[in-house]
Design a protein around this motif. Sequence first.
Motif, PDB file in Angstrom:
ATOM      1  N   GLU A 162      28.462  43.901  39.415  1.00 28.80           N
ATOM      2  CA  GLU A 162      29.811  43.570  38.965  1.00 28.80           C
ATOM      3  C   GLU A 162      29.822  42.467  37.917  1.00 28.80           C
ATOM      4  O   GLU A 162      30.818  42.297  37.198  1.00 28.80           O
ATOM      5  N   ASP A 163      28.730  41.714  37.827  1.00 29.91           N
ATOM      6  CA  ASP A 163      28.663  40.603  36.886  1.00 29.91           C
ATOM      7  C   ASP A 163      28.154  41.009  35.512  1.00 29.91           C
ATOM      8  O   ASP A 163      28.190  40.188  34.583  1.00 29.91           O
TER       9      ASP A 163
ATOM     10  N   ARG B 295      32.111  44.024  33.649  1.00 35.15           N
ATOM     11  CA  ARG B 295      33.169  43.060  33.358  1.00 35.15           C
ATOM     12  C   ARG B 295      34.141  43.597  32.313  1.00 35.15           C
ATOM     13  O   ARG B 295      35.361  43.449  32.442  1.00 35.15           O
TER      14      ARG B 295
ATOM     15  N   ALA C 129      29.696  36.082  32.347  1.00 36.55           N
ATOM     16  CA  ALA C 129      31.136  35.858  32.385  1.00 36.55           C
ATOM     17  C   ALA C 129      31.612  35.216  31.088  1.00 36.55           C
ATOM     18  O   ALA C 129      32.668  35.573  30.535  1.00 36.55           O
TER      19      ALA C 129
END
Length: 207
Positions: free
Chosen positions: A25-26, A31, A184
């Motif tokens: 998910e990162d 993202r 992120a």
Amino acid sequence: MTRTPLRLVVLGDSIAYGTGALRAEDTLGRRLSAELAADGFDVELRVLAVPGAVSGDLAAQVRRAEAFDADLAVVVIGANDLARFVPPEQAAAALAAAVTALRARGADVVAVPAPDMSMVPVVPPAFRPLVRAACVQLQQRQAAVVEAAGGSVAGVAAEVAGAFAADPAMFSSDRFHPSSAGYARIAAALTPSVLAAARGRRDEAAA
């Protein structure tokens, strides 16, 4: 609200693949998919990036992408060209060919040029100005050929370099690839360009 189908393909190197992220998910692709979904898109994601890829390897990735019939392609490439001293003109020509091929198949393309490799911890301080200059040279050539081929350029390197240089937590344990926090930060810088391309496509289809 009616959701807009969007086939997203991510091509390029280990950053495009997500090496160093702690969770799937990162990664960059996941993202970006989440940001697009929040904007009303029904995203189908394919990550065809290969860790260690140089620009010359994009041709094989583009061929693999053909069956997917992507609406939007995000291409992240250049770090390994710099690390392996690939001549800028050679790297840029390979990127131009990839963008041209993707555009010919109807995909919008957002390209992320080479990162500023001078911020990598393993680079000795004395060599950082030289490394930075090489990065800028490649970035400029990449931007020129992408725009000439009909793609858009997300010049995120300058925006994220400061964060990576200031915070060791932006790097994974190998001190080379981004960590989950690093991804992120990159995704946050890249999202506006990706959303702009996807929204432009949606608006064009609705017109």
